[in-house]
Design a protein around this motif. Sequence first.
Motif, mmCIF file in Angstrom:
data_model
loop_
_atom_site.group_PDB
_atom_site.id
_atom_site.type_symbol
_atom_site.label_atom_id
_atom_site.label_comp_id
_atom_site.label_asym_id
_atom_site.label_seq_id
_atom_site.Cartn_x
_atom_site.Cartn_y
_atom_site.Cartn_z
ATOM 1 N N LEU A 74 10.144 102.540 59.787
ATOM 2 C CA LEU A 74 11.144 103.895 59.809
ATOM 3 C C LEU A 74 10.971 104.553 58.489
ATOM 4 N N ILE A 75 12.516 103.453 58.126
ATOM 5 C CA ILE A 75 12.786 103.268 56.565
ATOM 6 C C ILE A 75 11.302 104.013 55.665
ATOM 7 N N TRP A 76 10.154 102.652 55.441
ATOM 8 C CA TRP A 76 9.070 103.818 54.073
ATOM 9 C C TRP A 76 8.768 104.698 55.699
ATOM 10 N N LYS A 77 8.518 105.097 55.999
ATOM 11 C CA LYS A 77 8.741 106.323 56.356
ATOM 12 C C LYS A 77 9.522 107.691 55.887
ATOM 13 N N LEU A 78 10.507 107.047 55.981
ATOM 14 C CA LEU A 78 11.540 108.387 55.271
ATOM 15 C C LEU A 78 11.666 107.900 53.585
ATOM 16 N N ASN A 79 11.044 106.799 53.301
ATOM 17 C CA ASN A 79 10.932 106.925 52.053
ATOM 18 C C ASN A 79 10.435 107.934 51.150
ATOM 19 N N ALA A 80 9.009 108.765 52.378
ATOM 20 C CA ALA A 80 8.568 109.929 51.719
ATOM 21 C C ALA A 80 8.344 110.819 51.479
ATOM 22 N N PHE A 81 10.067 110.978 52.323
ATOM 23 C CA PHE A 81 10.385 112.361 51.575
ATOM 24 C C PHE A 81 11.686 112.685 49.986
ATOM 25 N N VAL A 82 11.439 111.105 49.761
ATOM 26 C CA VAL A 82 11.967 111.085 48.128
ATOM 27 C C VAL A 82 10.921 110.617 47.791
ATOM 28 N N TYR A 83 9.953 110.046 47.412
ATOM 29 C CA TYR A 83 9.305 109.581 47.066
ATOM 30 C C TYR A 83 8.174 111.238 45.485
ATOM 31 N N PRO A 84 7.852 111.947 46.258
ATOM 32 C CA PRO A 84 8.007 113.126 45.338
ATOM 33 C C PRO A 84 8.119 113.718 44.343
ATOM 34 N N VAL A 85 9.711 112.849 44.526
ATOM 35 C CA VAL A 85 10.406 113.688 43.076
ATOM 36 C C VAL A 85 10.514 113.710 41.027
ATOM 37 N N GLY A 86 9.567 112.112 41.790
ATOM 38 C CA GLY A 86 9.463 111.785 40.668
ATOM 39 C C GLY A 86 8.017 112.804 40.170
ATOM 40 N N PHE A 87 6.955 112.823 40.837
ATOM 41 C CA PHE A 87 5.441 113.296 40.218
ATOM 42 C C PHE A 87 6.367 114.777 39.957
ATOM 43 N N ILE A 88 7.063 115.348 40.432
ATOM 44 C CA ILE A 88 8.041 116.823 40.340
ATOM 45 C C ILE A 88 8.189 116.345 39.070
ATOM 46 N N LEU A 89 9.450 115.416 38.740
ATOM 47 C CA LEU A 89 9.588 115.816 37.205
ATOM 48 C C LEU A 89 9.004 115.540 35.855
ATOM 49 N N VAL A 90 7.661 114.430 36.525
ATOM 50 C CA VAL A 90 6.462 114.742 35.508
ATOM 51 C C VAL A 90 5.440 115.698 35.562
ATOM 52 N N VAL A 91 4.762 116.335 36.273
ATOM 53 C CA VAL A 91 4.076 116.996 36.676
ATOM 54 C C VAL A 91 4.724 118.706 35.587
ATOM 55 N N LEU A 92 5.665 118.917 35.994
ATOM 56 C CA LEU A 92 6.144 120.144 35.529
ATOM 57 C C LEU A 92 6.765 119.822 34.803
ATOM 58 N N GLY A 93 6.689 118.786 34.239
ATOM 59 C CA GLY A 93 7.401 118.683 32.834
ATOM 60 C C GLY A 93 6.071 118.429 31.983
ATOM 61 N N LYS A 94 4.970 118.489 32.556
ATOM 62 C CA LYS A 94 4.055 118.090 31.138
ATOM 63 C C LYS A 94 3.454 117.079 30.597
ATOM 64 N N SER A 95 4.305 115.774 31.155
ATOM 65 C CA SER A 95 3.917 113.931 30.571
ATOM 66 C C SER A 95 2.457 114.169 31.340
ATOM 67 N N ILE A 96 2.242 113.288 30.163
ATOM 68 C CA ILE A 96 0.174 112.443 30.926
ATOM 69 C C ILE A 96 0.685 111.597 32.038
ATOM 70 N N LEU A 97 0.499 111.753 33.230
ATOM 71 C CA LEU A 97 0.288 110.302 34.160
ATOM 72 C C LEU A 97 -1.183 110.144 34.478
ATOM 73 N N PHE A 98 -1.825 108.871 34.449
ATOM 74 C CA PHE A 98 -2.670 108.599 34.231
ATOM 75 C C PHE A 98 -3.541 108.969 35.748
ATOM 76 N N THR A 99 -2.883 109.013 37.343
ATOM 77 C CA THR A 99 -3.637 109.057 37.998
ATOM 78 C C THR A 99 -3.790 110.535 38.252
ATOM 79 N N GLU A 100 -3.379 111.494 37.746
ATOM 80 C CA GLU A 100 -2.877 112.940 37.438
ATOM 81 C C GLU A 100 -4.140 113.407 37.152
ATOM 82 N N GLN A 101 -4.011 112.686 35.391
ATOM 83 C CA GLN A 101 -5.445 112.923 34.819
ATOM 84 C C GLN A 101 -7.258 112.429 34.541
#
Length: 272
Positions: A74-101
Motif C-alpha cells: 500500500l505504501i508504494w501505491k500511496l507514493n504514486a500520488f506524490v511521484y508526479p510533483v518533480g515532473f510537474i516542476l521540471v516540465v512546466l519549468g522547461k528544464s530538459i529531462l532525458f526521458t521527456e525529450q
Amino acid sequence: METDDTNKTETPENSPMSHSEILREQISEALDIYDKTNASIFLSSLTAGLEIGFSFLLICVVTAFFNNENDAHLIWKLNAFVYPVGFILVVLGKSILFTEQTSLLTLPVLNRKSKVSDLFKLWFFVLAGNITGGMLISLVSIWIGPQLGIFDTSTVQKVATHILHGDLTVIFVSAILAGWLMGLLSWLLTSSDSTISRILVIYIITAVIGVMGFHHSIVGNIEVFSGLLVSDNIKFTEYVSFLATAIIGNAIGGVVFVALLKYKAFAYNGND
C-alpha cells in the motif's frame, strides 16, 4: 452596434491540433534545443536533475510516515500520488529531462533535419546534466531528511531496495514502458493549450508510472544512488547496472514506440 459573441463558432486557435500540427510543433521544439549551446543544455539538464529530486524527497516522506500503519504494498501505491510533483516542476519549468525529450529529439533525425551523431551528442549532455543534478540532490536529501526528522537513512535504503528488487530483464522491460509513457507525455503536452490541462496530463502519465512501479532512469538514479550512499547492502555495480539498463530501456520506449511509430504514421498518411 454591439455584436453578439454567443453564437461564434470554434476558431482555429482553440480547435484541437491535428496530427500533422502536433508533429510540426514537436520538430520545431526539438530544433530549438539543437540550436542551444552545450553549456546551456547541460545547465538546463542539471536543473531538471535537481528539480525532479523533489519527487524522491516526497516518496521518502510518505514511506516513512506510513511505514508503521500500512503494509509495504500500500505504501508504494500511496507514493504514486506524490511521484508526479518533480515532473510537474521540471516540465512546466522547461528544464530538459532525458526521458521527456528522448522521442522529441529523435524527430528531427527522422525528418532528416539533424544527424544521428548530433542526437547522441545531445543525449550525452542531457544525461550528464540529469545524472549530476540527481547526485547533488541525493546528497542534500540524505542529509536534510534526518535533520528535519521527516525520514531517516533506513527509509532511503528501503526505497532504493524496492527499486532494485527485480532482475535486469524486468527492469529493462519496465523502463521501456516508462520511456513509452514519457514519450507520449511530450506528445500530449504539445496538444494541451492551458496550464491546468498540462498539469493534469503530467500528473496522470507520471502517476501511472509510479503506481505501476515502472523504472524511470532519472528518478531511479536518485533513488538508487542515495541508497548506495547510506547502505552497505547496495553495491556500486548494482547502481551502474541499474542505471545503464534503465537508460537504454527508457530510450527504446521513447524512440521506438512514440517517435518512430508516430512519425511513420504521419509519413504513411501521405504527408511530407
